[in-house]
Design an enzyme around this catalytic site. Sequence first.
Site: not given
Length: 453
Positions: A299, A223, A186
């Site tokens: 992230s 992801d 993402h």
Amino acid sequence: MKNEYKYTVKGMNENNENNEVNGMNNNYSEYTCFSTDSNVSKKFKRRMTAKIAASIMAMVLVSGGSIGIYHYAFGTNNNLTTLAVEETEETTEKAAESTISAKTVNYTNLTETNRDELTTEEVVQKVLPSVVGIESTFTMTSQSNGGGYFNFGGFGQNQQPQTSTATATGTGVVITTNGYIVTNAHVIYDTEYNSGLASSISVIVNEEDRYDAEVIGYDTDYDLAVLKINAKDLVAAEFGNSDDLELGQNVIAIGNPLGFDLMNTVTSGIVSGLNRQITINEKSMTLIQTDAAINSGNSGGPLINKKGQVIGINSSKMSASYSEASIEGIGFAIPSNEASRIVEDIMEYGYVTGKPQLGISCQDVTENISRMYDLPVGVYVTEVKQDGAAANAGIQSGDIIIKVNGESVTTYEELTAKKNEHKAGETIELTYVRDGVENKVTVTLDEAVAAQN
């Protein structure tokens, strides 16, 4: 000031149509941007939030963008020298010139060690050179009517598409000395606003060296993404065995919260939970829970044990939403053993092998829709892929799937979860309703071969 990106823990909009082939919800959503740059005009601060099924808690993917679009291009205050970034090629194909094999990925052979634990300072000194910043540029297209309140029903000016450029920031971990990097999908691929793959991606090493990045492959279900930069003599991180983790074990997180102004922020905590089944964007994942602070921009960064080994890739956190409840210290990371398997496949094949696929697009038949149209609650098939698994078994558009292997399914999410309990090549039994008549069929699952799912 920071605004967080909120994602659904469980549940779907009644009108959402789901594409099983690509595994993504293509509906537009409202989102919340945040900026660390006071020079960014307020008119560029858009909103994109997903509906919160639980009304209290929401999952937050913790990139600074794309899903973390935290400021618009040309609006940063960092002093890094920006090089021209070339648009990457289509990532469904394995990079033709790449000669690296999965065996060269450092953490495919997870390190077992009996040495004593390191101090926090020693852990940071060991791992920090392997942590990088990632900046992705997205091109976003929207419609503008230019006619104010009177431009509806065909009156006023014609709608004209408008494009804008937005940037997302995240963190990555070096996995080979010659420039291969793992991060979250993402960070480089936007599913919430349908921007898709970033038009350009750059990687910042040692807080000052900026490189153009090539996308080797990514998988939005897991992801995870693998990038490649043209660099040598990088410090590759050592990966540990996430199966050896214990509740209460000390861990450290390193990342770039809120962009690059706070680059290489170090936080610490413990392993709060193991094997947590968390649903993010209708996709179920098995994750490590930690109370180490994980914020927007973290992230793709490492979760590290006290031996200086990466045992997880930070991905998301829980936050309060639509409530006065306070939720802190609930973050999640992808276990290193799972990440190892995914990255090996991406580097060798360009996609994750063994993923099952039915080859259908579908929409939920909720209780309300069931009453309105006198249909059974289940999963309505809107499209069937030609020569796909479902088509070969006789499934048709208009069928409503109500059971998988004898167990009821009422949503696309439940159908996907049941399907994902199996591998490509295995069979499942679908019970469906056609013209008011209940039928059963055995389906041999295909393998999904695209990197984007």
